[in-house]
Design a protein around this motif. Structure first.
Motif, PDB file in Angstrom:
ATOM      1  N   SER A 137       1.318  -1.258   0.067  1.00 22.31           N
ATOM      2  CA  SER A 137       0.191  -0.284   0.385  1.00 22.31           C
ATOM      3  C   SER A 137       0.956   1.259   0.002  1.00 22.31           C
ATOM      4  O   SER A 137       2.325   1.215  -0.051  1.00 22.31           O
ATOM      5  N   ALA A 138       0.122   2.133  -0.155  1.00 25.36           N
ATOM      6  CA  ALA A 138       0.861   4.049  -0.610  1.00 25.36           C
ATOM      7  C   ALA A 138       1.392   3.345   0.743  1.00 25.36           C
ATOM      8  O   ALA A 138       2.442   5.078   1.699  1.00 25.36           O
ATOM      9  N   SER A 139       1.459   3.320   2.242  1.00 24.71           N
ATOM     10  CA  SER A 139       1.645   3.191   3.344  1.00 24.71           C
ATOM     11  C   SER A 139       2.252   2.598   4.167  1.00 24.71           C
ATOM     12  O   SER A 139       3.101   2.403   5.128  1.00 24.71           O
ATOM     13  N   GLU A 140       3.232   1.889   3.330  1.00 24.45           N
ATOM     14  CA  GLU A 140       4.241   1.193   3.306  1.00 24.45           C
ATOM     15  C   GLU A 140       5.692   1.566   3.327  1.00 24.45           C
ATOM     16  O   GLU A 140       6.077   2.187   2.912  1.00 24.45           O
ATOM     17  N   MET A 141       6.261   1.354   4.676  1.00 22.85           N
ATOM     18  CA  MET A 141       7.532   1.900   4.798  1.00 22.85           C
ATOM     19  C   MET A 141       8.775   1.337   3.861  1.00 22.85           C
ATOM     20  O   MET A 141       8.406   0.035   3.371  1.00 22.85           O
ATOM     21  N   ASP A 142       9.379   2.171   4.097  1.00 21.13           N
ATOM     22  CA  ASP A 142      11.393   1.473   3.559  1.00 21.13           C
ATOM     23  C   ASP A 142      11.378   0.872   4.468  1.00 21.13           C
ATOM     24  O   ASP A 142      12.391   1.779   5.323  1.00 21.13           O
ATOM     25  N   PHE A 143      12.095  -0.782   4.180  1.00 17.78           N
ATOM     26  CA  PHE A 143      12.678  -0.684   4.929  1.00 17.78           C
ATOM     27  C   PHE A 143      14.382  -1.385   4.246  1.00 17.78           C
ATOM     28  O   PHE A 143      15.135  -1.609   5.188  1.00 17.78           O
ATOM     29  N   THR A 144      14.763  -0.577   2.986  1.00 19.11           N
ATOM     30  CA  THR A 144      16.371  -1.174   3.013  1.00 19.11           C
ATOM     31  C   THR A 144      17.167   0.003   3.833  1.00 19.11           C
ATOM     32  O   THR A 144      16.896   1.494   4.197  1.00 19.11           O
ATOM     33  N   GLY A 145      18.060  -0.874   4.659  1.00 19.68           N
ATOM     34  CA  GLY A 145      18.411  -0.160   4.876  1.00 19.68           C
ATOM     35  C   GLY A 145      18.966   0.084   7.076  1.00 19.68           C
ATOM     36  O   GLY A 145      19.438   0.793   7.349  1.00 19.68           O
ATOM     37  N   LYS A 146      17.723  -0.054   7.091  1.00 22.21           N
ATOM     38  CA  LYS A 146      17.514   0.024   8.796  1.00 22.21           C
ATOM     39  C   LYS A 146      17.089  -1.200   9.813  1.00 22.21           C
ATOM     40  O   LYS A 146      17.536  -1.808   9.597  1.00 22.21           O
ATOM     41  N   ILE A 147      17.416  -0.715  10.594  1.00 17.17           N
ATOM     42  CA  ILE A 147      17.047  -1.162  12.103  1.00 17.17           C
ATOM     43  C   ILE A 147      15.312  -1.298  12.056  1.00 17.17           C
ATOM     44  O   ILE A 147      14.671  -0.280  11.943  1.00 17.17           O
ATOM     45  N   LEU A 148      15.031  -2.524  12.589  1.00 17.00           N
ATOM     46  CA  LEU A 148      13.471  -3.124  11.939  1.00 17.00           C
ATOM     47  C   LEU A 148      13.551  -3.118  14.053  1.00 17.00           C
ATOM     48  O   LEU A 148      14.059  -4.199  14.032  1.00 17.00           O
ATOM     49  N   PHE A 149      12.483  -2.730  14.648  1.00 13.35           N
ATOM     50  CA  PHE A 149      11.598  -2.741  15.321  1.00 13.35           C
ATOM     51  C   PHE A 149      10.179  -3.457  15.755  1.00 13.35           C
ATOM     52  O   PHE A 149       9.367  -3.157  15.088  1.00 13.35           O
ATOM     53  N   ILE A 150       9.791  -4.766  16.061  1.00 13.59           N
ATOM     54  CA  ILE A 150       8.851  -5.647  16.446  1.00 13.59           C
ATOM     55  C   ILE A 150       8.026  -5.788  17.224  1.00 13.59           C
ATOM     56  O   ILE A 150       8.508  -5.440  18.277  1.00 13.59           O
ATOM     57  N   GLU A 151       7.173  -5.986  17.599  1.00 12.75           N
ATOM     58  CA  GLU A 151       6.631  -6.075  19.014  1.00 12.75           C
ATOM     59  C   GLU A 151       5.129  -6.979  18.391  1.00 12.75           C
ATOM     60  O   GLU A 151       4.225  -6.456  17.407  1.00 12.75           O
ATOM     61  N   ASP A 152       3.906  -7.393  19.401  1.00 12.43           N
ATOM     62  CA  ASP A 152       2.555  -7.849  18.709  1.00 12.43           C
ATOM     63  C   ASP A 152       2.021  -8.528  20.305  1.00 12.43           C
ATOM     64  O   ASP A 152       3.120  -8.746  21.060  1.00 12.43           O
ATOM     65  N   VAL A 153       0.524  -8.999  20.237  1.00  7.83           N
ATOM     66  CA  VAL A 153      -0.143  -9.310  21.644  1.00  7.83           C
ATOM     67  C   VAL A 153      -0.977 -10.260  21.039  1.00  7.83           C
ATOM     68  O   VAL A 153      -2.107  -9.780  19.583  1.00  7.83           O
ATOM     69  N   GLY A 154      -1.132 -11.115  21.692  1.00 11.29           N
ATOM     70  CA  GLY A 154      -2.116 -12.242  21.424  1.00 11.29           C
ATOM     71  C   GLY A 154      -2.282 -12.911  19.830  1.00 11.29           C
ATOM     72  O   GLY A 154      -3.062 -13.534  19.668  1.00 11.29           O
ATOM     73  N   GLU A 155      -0.886 -13.248  19.339  1.00  5.92           N
ATOM     74  CA  GLU A 155      -1.139 -13.929  17.727  1.00  5.92           C
ATOM     75  C   GLU A 155      -0.414 -15.240  18.236  1.00  5.92           C
ATOM     76  O   GLU A 155       0.054 -15.682  19.311  1.00  5.92           O
ATOM     77  N   TYR A 156      -1.583 -16.560  17.659  1.00  6.32           N
ATOM     78  CA  TYR A 156      -0.496 -18.049  17.438  1.00  6.32           C
ATOM     79  C   TYR A 156       0.625 -17.581  16.671  1.00  6.32           C
ATOM     80  O   TYR A 156       1.165 -17.019  16.252  1.00  6.32           O
ATOM     81  N   LEU A 157       1.387 -18.722  17.454  1.00  8.72           N
ATOM     82  CA  LEU A 157       2.681 -18.567  17.057  1.00  8.72           C
ATOM     83  C   LEU A 157       2.528 -19.067  15.826  1.00  8.72           C
ATOM     84  O   LEU A 157       3.905 -18.156  14.540  1.00  8.72           O
ATOM     85  N   TYR A 158       1.964 -19.641  14.834  1.00  8.07           N
ATOM     86  CA  TYR A 158       1.674 -19.651  13.820  1.00  8.07           C
ATOM     87  C   TYR A 158       1.746 -18.806  12.582  1.00  8.07           C
ATOM     88  O   TYR A 158       2.515 -18.724  12.268  1.00  8.07           O
ATOM     89  N   SER A 159       1.029 -17.578  13.467  1.00  5.76           N
ATOM     90  CA  SER A 159       0.520 -16.638  12.546  1.00  5.76           C
ATOM     91  C   SER A 159       1.979 -15.977  12.893  1.00  5.76           C
ATOM     92  O   SER A 159       1.965 -14.804  11.744  1.00  5.76           O
ATOM     93  N   VAL A 160       2.602 -15.323  13.676  1.00  8.58           N
ATOM     94  CA  VAL A 160       3.595 -14.770  13.503  1.00  8.58           C
ATOM     95  C   VAL A 160       4.652 -15.414  13.013  1.00  8.58           C
ATOM     96  O   VAL A 160       5.061 -14.692  12.275  1.00  8.58           O
ATOM     97  N   ASP A 161       5.052 -16.997  12.651  1.00  8.90           N
ATOM     98  CA  ASP A 161       5.984 -17.253  11.543  1.00  8.90           C
ATOM     99  C   ASP A 161       5.402 -16.770   9.859  1.00  8.90           C
ATOM    100  O   ASP A 161       6.646 -16.941   9.655  1.00  8.90           O
ATOM    101  N   ARG A 162       4.557 -16.708  10.011  1.00 11.47           N
ATOM    102  CA  ARG A 162       3.862 -16.958   8.499  1.00 11.47           C
ATOM    103  C   ARG A 162       3.574 -14.867   8.208  1.00 11.47           C
ATOM    104  O   ARG A 162       3.917 -15.145   6.624  1.00 11.47           O
TER     105      ARG A 162
END
Length: 301
Positions: free
Chosen positions: A187-212
């Motif tokens: 989408s038009a809202s997608e960040m550019d990941f190239t050369g960046k330091i990525l931070f991620i977090e989440d809540v209430g997800e299934y392990l398979y969903s995190v993997d996916r």
């Protein structure tokens, strides 16, 4: 990335609800912000409800748009996350915001705004505590938010017993809630990941969903282009009756094992009481040696 003007005592800040409605009042948060010398303006959505949302899509759009356009407002704080920001993002006009940028604060569903602002405006934002969370938030995490808003250095040192990958890196920090980052893809809202330091977090997800979701990022080439990876809280993670067979750290390391950048686990940010502020879009350094990890914002003229 442009850093909006830092706050000073006497500045006006606004609280709005771009997603889910508030289940309780936010008096404690308003008092806290007032104690920092700030004048708090309350949006209509703070008391509005429409099904599970903080008012209709139109009302939430109008409320946020009002504060984006008001030059007297120096920061916009999302009262809570939940779900709903994606429903209004394409109706918002950021043209005045680009000319007069201000700080946007929040996490979880507010990742939609972080990502969109970074992708389309090139303006830094703050991933940090929201008014709904203030009563349960740790004092250090709230102090980190004050420092971020007032332009004081952010320097974090912590220890993690979860193996990652040692190393040192410098780059622009991006990220937020994993689910929402994946939802922004294409989408038009997608960040550019190239050369960046990525931070991620989440809540209430299934392990398979995190993997996916992480596989989706990998297949899209996002994980290969990073300079570093910071994994925050993955809370209330669920498993199926037949176990998935890997923990979140094991899932992450399996997917990034071929790369050589540092990987840090257990950073104190996300859906946790000790949710430290992160200035997304700013230059940061990370240093990981064994169990000791440093994350520091880099100030440059």
């Amino acid at each position: 990335m442009i850093a909006p003007p830092y706050l000073k005592k006497g500045d006006k800040i606004a609280i709005t609800c771009p997603a889910k409605s508030l289940p309780s009042d936010i008096t404690t948060a308003i008092q806290l912000l007032g104690s920092w010398g700030l004048e708090v303006v309350i949006g209509e959505t703070v008391t509005a409800t429409y099904h599970q949302f903080a008012g209709t899509d139109d009302l939430r759009t109008q409320d946020l748009q009002r504060f984006l356009d008001d030059d007297s407002i120096k920061a916009i704080v999302a009262a809570r996350g939940g779900y709903g920001t994606i429903r209004i993002i394409d109706q918002l006009d950021f043209s005045r915001f680009r000319r007069n940028p201000k700080w946007l604060v929040g996490f979880s569903d507010i990742t939609v705004l972080h990502s969109h602002i970074h992708a389309t405006c090139g303006v830094q934002t703050i991933h940090g505590q929201m008014p709904l969370n203030v009563p349960d938030a740790t004092k250090p995490s709230l102090e980190s938010l004050r420092k971020a808003l007032f332009g004081e250095p952010l320097h974090y040192e912590y220890e993690s017993q979860t193996p990652g990958r040692d190393g040192e890196a410098e780059g622009i920090l991006i990220g937020g809630n994993l689910t929402l980052l994946v939802m922004m893809a294409g989408s038009a809202s997608e960040m550019d990941f190239t050369g960046k330091i990525l931070f991620i977090e989440d809540v209430g997800e299934y392990l398979y969903s995190v993997d996916r979701m992480l596989w989706q990022l990998k297949r899209a080439g996002k994980l290969a282009k990073l300079k570093g990876l910071i994994v925050g809280g993955f809370t209330d993670v669920k498993d199926n009756a037949i176990p998935f067979g890997q923990t979140v750290p094991e899932i992450v390391m399996n997917l990034v094992e071929e790369y050589d950048y540092p990987v840090c686990f257990a950073f104190p940010a996300g859906h946790i009481d000790n949710n430290y502020a992160l200035k997304l879009g700013s230059m940061v350094t990370i240093l990981k040696r064994y169990t000791k990890i440093k994350v520091e914002q880099v100030f440059r003229a």
